[in-house]
Every structure is written in structure tokens, then in C-alpha cells.
Design an enzyme around this catalytic site. Structure first.
Site, short mmCIF file in Angstrom:
data_model
loop_
_atom_site.label_atom_id
_atom_site.label_comp_id
_atom_site.label_asym_id
_atom_site.label_seq_id
_atom_site.Cartn_x
_atom_site.Cartn_y
_atom_site.Cartn_z
N ALA A 11 -43.93 15.05 -33.05
CA ALA A 11 -43.40 14.57 -34.34
C ALA A 11 -42.18 13.69 -34.12
O ALA A 11 -41.22 13.71 -34.88
CB ALA A 11 -43.05 15.77 -35.22
N GLY A 12 -42.22 12.91 -33.04
CA GLY A 12 -41.13 11.98 -32.75
C GLY A 12 -41.30 10.70 -33.55
O GLY A 12 -41.89 10.70 -34.63
N GLY A 15 -45.14 9.64 -33.71
CA GLY A 15 -45.93 10.63 -34.44
C GLY A 15 -45.60 10.65 -35.92
O GLY A 15 -46.49 10.66 -36.77
N ASP A 34 -44.81 20.01 -33.02
CA ASP A 34 -43.84 19.58 -32.01
C ASP A 34 -43.16 20.82 -31.44
O ASP A 34 -43.04 21.84 -32.12
CB ASP A 34 -42.79 18.65 -32.63
CG ASP A 34 -42.07 17.80 -31.60
OD1 ASP A 34 -42.27 16.57 -31.60
OD2 ASP A 34 -41.30 18.36 -30.78
N ASN A 96 -45.23 13.18 -18.36
CA ASN A 96 -46.12 13.18 -19.53
C ASN A 96 -47.48 13.80 -19.21
O ASN A 96 -48.13 14.37 -20.09
CB ASN A 96 -46.27 11.77 -20.09
CG ASN A 96 -45.05 11.36 -20.92
OD1 ASN A 96 -44.14 12.17 -21.14
ND2 ASN A 96 -45.01 10.13 -21.38
N VAL A 119 -52.10 8.77 -27.35
CA VAL A 119 -51.13 7.69 -27.55
C VAL A 119 -50.04 7.74 -26.48
O VAL A 119 -49.36 6.75 -26.20
CB VAL A 119 -50.49 7.79 -28.97
CG1 VAL A 119 -49.55 6.63 -29.24
CG2 VAL A 119 -51.57 7.84 -30.06
N HIS A 176 -53.07 -0.80 -21.12
CA HIS A 176 -51.92 -0.95 -22.02
C HIS A 176 -50.67 -1.06 -21.16
O HIS A 176 -49.94 -0.11 -20.96
CB HIS A 176 -51.85 0.27 -22.95
CG HIS A 176 -50.74 0.21 -23.94
ND1 HIS A 176 -50.53 -0.85 -24.78
CD2 HIS A 176 -49.76 1.11 -24.22
CE1 HIS A 176 -49.48 -0.61 -25.53
NE2 HIS A 176 -48.99 0.58 -25.21
#
Ligand code: APR
Length: 311
Positions: A11-12, A15, A34, A96, A119, A176
């Protein structure tokens, strides 16, 4: 319409912005998950407060656990550390990777039928990891990177040509990252090929602005990385899944012989609809574009190898 649910893990900045962009489309309830205490709850409450004035009526729930994510139709994974100035996407791989591994374990447990949209960066490697750890069919796990890169490409073209961005159709495939492949040959402005409207030098500048767009935002912000364009890109892909739009969008997909590539995930033109990747669009790429895609895939392969997945 039966109520549908999209869970966003992380939820950063990305998000929460994806949650807002998705809520505005009114397609599904949104669950924000989160590890940070209070953050998903606070942002969910803020998004609920916005409903009357922003014009949506979906529910947004925040949690530090996964119970609320049960039976989600789509799960978006933005959990992780953002890229800091001077830090490459590859620097983020190990830290990550551990986060994505643990998140996927929870997601598969509570929402085994969900479509998973990755993502977290480095995007292509994390998508491969998410697919591998999930044990799901490759159609159900894809990454969002190319839609964002294509949005930046369209922006750069529109600025250079002095036209509304809605007149631009342009796609970026490949990893990416710095080896991304902006498809100059097939990009159009109001239906006209790019090369008819812009000079070779202008096209070169546009391509550079596209490739360096993310880094430019990072260096301006000083801390954190882009989130409005990434959040909107996530929402566009989730919408395509929920509405079975079958739109051709660049998506990071695990390849199995397409374009001569296997055992690697990378951005390719894909038909996105119900269930995730409905098809991979193999027609329409020139030999040199396929060669650039293959070269870009080499870097992703190195990242996958560094994850040491025991293959
Ligand atoms: N489970 C759930 N959430 C987690 C976990 C975890 N194991 N680990 C970290 N998080 C959360 C953090 O608490 C934070 O709120 O992920 C959130 C990440 O948010 P930001 O730091 O704001 O990063 P953001 O800019 O949103 O980028 C997230 O997306 O575009 C990519 O490169 C970017 O990988 C990064 C990710």
C-alpha cells in the site's frame, strides 16, 4: 453484476495510486495489504472518504493480513522497495525477490483462482519468480511494465509532435529497463507513421526520453520513484482482465517458444482479458525488433539465474 475484488499487496505509492485509479473505474472492491501497521488501513479509510466527491461507490479495505484478500479476482503485487537514485533495478533483485516469494505464498493460499499482476521491480525477473513460486499456469501471472513504458513513449511523442496524446498509438516491448524496445516502426500519430511526422533526430530524442523517463522522475523526486503513471497503468491492465477486454497490451509474460524465446519472462504484445493472458500476439514484429527483444531477454535471464531457483 456480482461484486468483484482486487487485492493490492503493497500500500505504498504505487499500490495506493493503483487503488485510487481502480476505484475511480468502479469495477471492483479493493483490498490493500501491507506489512506496515496502519498504512493500508489509513489509506483505505482515506479512499472511502473520497467516494462521495470522487464519484465511486466501491469498498476499499486495508489490512496487515491476507484474510480479506480471500477469493480475489485479481491480485496486484507492488510490495517491495522502490528504486532509489543511483540504484539499478538489478540492485533490488535480492531484497524484492524475498518479498515477492513470501507474498506469493500467501496469495496462492487465500486466492488460488486469482490473476496475478506483478509490479515490483526488477519487473521481468519478479514476474518469472512469481509465476515459478505460484505454480500457476503462465496465462494467470503477468507483469506490468510495458504499459507504463508505452505511456511514457506516447507522452514523449505527443510532446515532440505537439499533438494530443490521445492521437498517439505506440508500444514498448522488451524488458522494463534500459534495454526496452520502443516500437518506432509501428508507432503512429493520428494514424500516420512516426517517421512521416518527426525527423530521425526527433525520434531518437523521443526514444531516449522513453527509456530514461523513470530515472528522470527518480532523480527529480530525490526519494521514491514514479507512481501516478504506474498506478494508472496497473488499473488499465486490471480493467482489461475484469471486463474481458481482449485488448492488445504489452505484458511481461513467461515465454514458451514465442519469438524463439523460452524460460524467460519479458514484455511482449499480449491479448489481455478474463483469466489474464488470452494470447500472445506474435504477428507484426520485424526481424530486427525480434532481435532486440532477444537481446533484452538476455539481461532478464541473468537476473533469473541470480535468483538461484534451482533449475
Ligand atoms: N508484504 C506486504 N507489503 C510489503 C512487504 C511485504 N512483505 N514488504 C514491503 N511492503 C510494502 C512496504 O511497507 C511499502 O508500503 O510495500 C510498500 C512499497 O511502497 P513504496 O515504498 O512506496 O514503493 P512504491 O513506490 O510503491 O514501489 C513499489 O513497485 O514500481 C515498483 O520499483 C517499484 O518495486 C517497487 C514497487
Amino acid at each position: 453484476m456480482p461484486s468483484r475484488k482486487v487485492t493490492i499487496v503493497g500500500a505504498g505509492q504505487v499500490g495506493a495510486t493503483a487503488a485510487y485509479s481502480l476505484a475511480l473505474r468502479g469495477l471492483a472492491d479493493v483490498v490493500l495489504v501491507d506489512v506496515a501497521e496502519g498504512i493500508p488501513q489509513g489509506k483505505a479509510l482515506d479512499l472511502m472518504h473520497a467516494r462521495r466527491v470522487a464519484g465511486y461507490d466501491v469498498k476499499v479495505i486495508g489490512s496487515n493480513g491476507y484474510a480479506e484478500a480471500a477469493a480475489s479476482d485479481v491480485v496486484v503485487i507492488t510490495a517491495g522497495l522502490p528504486r532509489k537514485p543511483g540504484m539499478t533495478r538489478e540492485d533490488l533483485l535480492r531484497v524484492n525477490g524475498d518479498i515477492v516469494r513470501s507474498v506469493i505464498g500467501e496469495v496462492v493460499r487465500v486466492a488460488p483462482d486469482a490473476v496475478i499482476v506483478c509490479v515490483t521491480n526488477p519487473l521481468d525477473v519478479m514476474t518469472y519468480l512469481a509465476w515459478k513460486v505460484s505454480g500457476m499456469r503462465r496465462e494467470r501471472v503477468f507483469g506490468m511494465g510495458g504499459v507504463l513504458d508505452s505511456a511514457r513513449f506516447a507522452h514523449a511523442i505527443a510532446e515532440m509532435a505537439g499533438v494530443p496524446v490521445s492521437q498517439v498509438d505506440a508500444m514498448v516491448i522488451g524488458a522494463h529497463g534500459d534495454t526496452m524496445v520502443p516500437l518506432v516502426r509501428t508507432a503512429t500519430i493520428a494514424g500516420r507513421p512516426l517517421a512521416e511526422v518527426l525527423s530521425a533526430k526527433e525520434i531518437d530524442q523521443v526514444v531516449r526520453a522513453t527509456v530514461h523517463g523513470g530515472a528522470e522522475v527518480v532523480s527529480l523526486l530525490k526519494s521514491g520513484s514514479a507512481f501516478y503513471a504506474p498506478g494508472a497503468s496497473v488499473a488499465a491492465m486490471v480493467e482489461a482482465v475484469l471486463t474481458d477486454a481482449r485488448r492488445v497490451m504489452p505484458a511481461c509474460v513467461v515465454l514458451d517458444g514465442e519469438f524463439g524465446l523460452s524460460g524467460v519472462s519479458i514484455g511482449v504484445p499480449a491479448v489481455i482479458g478474463a483469466g489474464g493472458v488470452v494470447a500472445i500476439e506474435q504477428r507484426g514484429l520485424a526481424d530486427e525488433e525480434i532481435a532486440a527483444l532477444a537481446a533484452s531477454a538476455e539481461g532478464v535471464r541473468a537476473g533469473i539465474a541470480a535468483l538461484d531457483l534451482g533449475e
